[in-house]
Design an enzyme around this catalytic site. Structure first.
Site, PDB file in Angstrom:
ATOM      1  N   GLY A   1       0.766  -1.242   0.000  1.00 39.69           N
ATOM      2  CA  GLY A   1       0.000   0.000   0.000  1.00 39.69           C
ATOM      3  C   GLY A   1       0.795   1.289   0.000  1.00 39.69           C
ATOM      4  CG  ASP A   2       3.349   4.477   1.680  1.00 37.34           C
ATOM      5  OD1 ASP A   2       3.281   5.172   0.651  1.00 37.34           O
ATOM      6  OD2 ASP A   2       3.781   4.917   2.760  1.00 37.34           O
ATOM      7  CB  VAL A   3       5.827   0.242  -3.046  1.00 40.57           C
ATOM      8  CG1 VAL A   3       7.257  -0.017  -3.547  1.00 40.57           C
ATOM      9  CG2 VAL A   3       5.219  -1.048  -2.503  1.00 40.57           C
TER      10      VAL A   3
END
Length: 372
Positions: A226-228
């Site tokens: 969800g937050d690469v």
């Protein structure tokens, strides 16, 4: 708790309020660690600290000492209400560690638990300790097409492994940074004072509502990181001592894990890599690596431009909101520094040159794979 209360509302303060002395006392009480060195790390609505323990203070409660130090994570008061979410974050790291993915390892506290709920500044916050993972952040090393390609491969491999992970704590998770929550940005757009920028924000929110929301049931779903982004990806030199050639080695910060859509994971990764270079073409190299390891259906590919625009709008709007709340919070200023507005305008250009379209990521990926 109602669905409405689960989502951040304008004016709500959820970030932990604690000073460095408080952190040292917390670590000593919960983990038996005497702090030699304490460095605050970036965090949007959580507090994160890199900790080096004093080797001269022996504590019988700690059997395995991490030679690289630790990271103390104090979760925001909103997410801390969902204890099963905290458990899911611990479990996903252990799940990936057993499947050869380098990521932080959760540490048990003196009571034998992987987290505890603590009263900090009058609010309840989940507190965890993780082993610090050595390596450089992607943002700090020379960028190359090959590195972006490899990140695409890594993310596809990560999602392939996560197909076998699920947790009850993620089933009903609601978070303002989830891409599905882009329509909720209506409540925060008042912080955008520039009329041209506000027009862009409203245009993308509307497009998301009619182009993405009705299609959600058709998209492949599962647990995603969800937050690469460039601050959550670890890299190491390909050869010892190299200062130019790096490879992706691991991933950190599982604070945004969610049950969502795999194409969202790809879109988020592409967004941050394009922000890093300021060049929309960068997304094509990420896509090339991703599609080598994981199939992307054509109908999902066609959603990428809207999803990437939406992530930019989300980051710019929530970033502006965060700074309005706390001018010293420089975590999300990075999107503005990286000219997120400029990138958004390039993506929204009404008629790109058909012979040289920097957002024709499929063509860019194909050309890269041919060259390689």
């Amino acid at each position: 708790m109602s669905g409405e209360a689960k989502i951040l509302q304008p004016g709500t303060v959820i970030k932990p309020i604690i000073d460095q002395d408080g952190v040292k006392l917390l670590v000593e009480r919960l983990y038996g660690i005497s702090v030699l060195e304490l460095i605050e790390l970036n965090g949007y609505d959580d507090k994160n600290y890199k900790i080096v323990e004093d080797p001269n203070v022996k504590n019988p409660l700690i059997t395995n000492h991490s030679s690289h130090g630790y990271v103390l994570k104090i979760m925001n008061s909103m997410d801390s209400q969902n204890v099963s979410l905290v458990e899911a974050q611990n479990e996903i790291m252990n799940f990936l560690l057993t499947r050869s993915v380098t990521c932080p390892k959760p540490i048990r506290n003196v009571f034998g638990h992987l987290h505890s709920i603590e009263n900090i500044g009058g609010k309840h916050h989940a507190v965890r300790l993780l082993e610090y993972v050595p390596g450089e952040l992607l943002k700090d090393v020379p960028k190359s097409e090959a590195l972006f390609y490899q990140l695409g491969e890594f993310v596809a491999n990560l999602d392939n492994k996560l197909q076998n992970f699920n947790h009850s704590g993620l089933v009903s998770r609601e978070h303002i940074w989830m891409l599905t929550k882009v329509p909720e940005l209506e409540k925060f757009k008042y912080v955008i004072k520039d009329a041209e920028k506000l027009d862009l924000v409203e245009e993308v929110i509307e497009e998301f509502k009619y182009a993405i929301v009705p299609r959600l049931d058709e998209l492949e779903k599962g647990v995603i990181h969800g937050d690469v982004n460039e601050m959550n990806v670890l890299v190491t030199p390909k050869t010892p001592g190299s200062k130019t050639d790096y490879r992706v080695s691991g991933i950190i910060d599982f604070g945004d894990i969610q049950n969502s859509y795999y194409v969202f994971e790809l879109a988020i990764t592409m967004t941050y890599m394009m922000l890093l270079t300021g060049d929309p073409r960068t997304g094509g190299f990420v896509l090339a690596g991703y599609t080598v390891n994981r199939r992307l259906p054509d109908d999902e590919y066609r959603l990428l431009k809207t999803l990437i625009s939406a992530r930019l709008v989300q980051s710019l709007t929530l970033g502006a909101y965060s700074i309005a709340q706390d001018p010293k919070n420089n975590y999300v200023v990075s999107t503005e520094k990286a000219d997120g507005w400029g990138l958004l305008k390039k993506l929204r250009k009404s008629k790109p040159d058909p012979d040289d379209d920097p957002t024709d990521w499929k063509a860019i990926a194909k050309e890269y794979l041919t060259r390689s």
